[in-house]
Enzyme design. Structure first.
Site, PDB file in Angstrom:
ATOM      1  N   HIS A 268       6.665  -3.262  -1.140  1.00 32.04           N
ATOM      2  CA  HIS A 268       5.677  -4.349  -1.194  1.00 32.04           C
ATOM      3  C   HIS A 268       6.298  -5.602  -1.803  1.00 32.04           C
ATOM      4  O   HIS A 268       7.216  -5.538  -2.631  1.00 32.04           O
ATOM      5  CB  HIS A 268       4.449  -3.919  -2.002  1.00 32.04           C
ATOM      6  CG  HIS A 268       4.738  -3.654  -3.446  1.00 32.04           C
ATOM      7  ND1 HIS A 268       4.915  -4.653  -4.383  1.00 32.04           N
ATOM      8  CD2 HIS A 268       4.890  -2.485  -4.108  1.00 32.04           C
ATOM      9  CE1 HIS A 268       5.152  -4.117  -5.563  1.00 32.04           C
ATOM     10  NE2 HIS A 268       5.153  -2.812  -5.432  1.00 32.04           N
TER      11      HIS A 268
ATOM     12  N   GLU B 207       2.940   4.754  -6.079  1.00 34.92           N
ATOM     13  CA  GLU B 207       3.990   4.733  -7.103  1.00 34.92           C
ATOM     14  C   GLU B 207       3.669   5.754  -8.187  1.00 34.92           C
ATOM     15  O   GLU B 207       2.552   6.293  -8.248  1.00 34.92           O
ATOM     16  CB  GLU B 207       4.090   3.308  -7.692  1.00 34.92           C
ATOM     17  CG  GLU B 207       5.174   3.092  -8.745  1.00 34.92           C
ATOM     18  CD  GLU B 207       6.559   3.378  -8.214  1.00 34.92           C
ATOM     19  OE1 GLU B 207       6.946   4.583  -8.219  1.00 34.92           O
ATOM     20  OE2 GLU B 207       7.274   2.432  -7.837  1.00 34.92           O
TER      21      GLU B 207
END
Length: 198
Positions: free
Chosen positions: A11, A84
């Site tokens: 990202h 994550e």
């Protein structure tokens, strides 16, 4: 057998990246620079036709994928397991603050990165198992396709390590950068890195 091509993208920059703090489960937006990074990637990849777009469910990944591909959000596959690491009580803190507030856990995590874990967070091996479980299942259903995966640095390091060695030991050998894309090609179970951080 036709090859499966994976475009791996971390990202783009977030407001928390600018603060240089640990964050995994925290759902923060892209920064202005992150939006620009995504638009640049859109231009670089404009000629690529992706059969599938896969993303972590967190906003920073979804927004990156939306900008790059022009897909509608409902057309993006969102995998919870591609999140994550959950940094628990360390979320939003820098390493100096963590070392001061949680010295025992911080020390253990530095000494045993696979099994130590952030205070009330997740350890690496748990993250590794969830990422690989979903990755292997997913790859069985997209043979021969061109797939864009937008996720987090740690998740992409796990994916790359597993594709090349089937274990976690290459994890620290990868550094997926924001605003860049990497290409991995899989044919008959063998993976080749075609591009890295382009």
């Amino acid at each position: 057998m036709k090859e499966t091509t994976l475009y791996l993208i971390r990202h783009s920059e977030t407001t928390f990246n600018k603060k240089k703090v640990y964050y995994g489960k925290t759902d923060c937006p892209l920064s202005e620079r992150g939006i620009i990074q995504s638009k640049i990637l859109k231009e670089k990849l404009k000629d690529e036709k992706f059969e599938l777009v896969v993303s972590s469910p967190l906003k920073r990944c979804i927004d990156t994928a939306l900008i790059i591909t022009g897909f509608k959000e409902q057309d993006i596959l969102k995998f919870n397991d591609f999140r994550e690491l959950n940094f628990g009580l360390w979320e939003g803190l820098n390493y100096e603050e963590i070392a001061e507030k949680y010295p025992k856990d911080w020390d253990l995590w530095k000494r045993d990165w696979k099994n130590g874990q952030p205070t009330k967070g997740e350890n690496f091996m748990n993250m590794y198992k969830r990422v690989i479980k979903t990755l292997t299942s997913f790859l069985q259903n997209c043979t021969g396709e061109k797939v864009l995966i937008v996720s987090h640095k740690g998740c992409l390091q796990i994916i790359a390590s597993y594709l090349l060695t089937k274990d976690e030991n290459l994890f620290w050998n990868f550094d997926f950068q924001q605003g860049k894309y990497s290409v991995f090609e899989i044919k008959e179970g063998f993976c080749v890195i075609k591009k890295i951080n382009c």
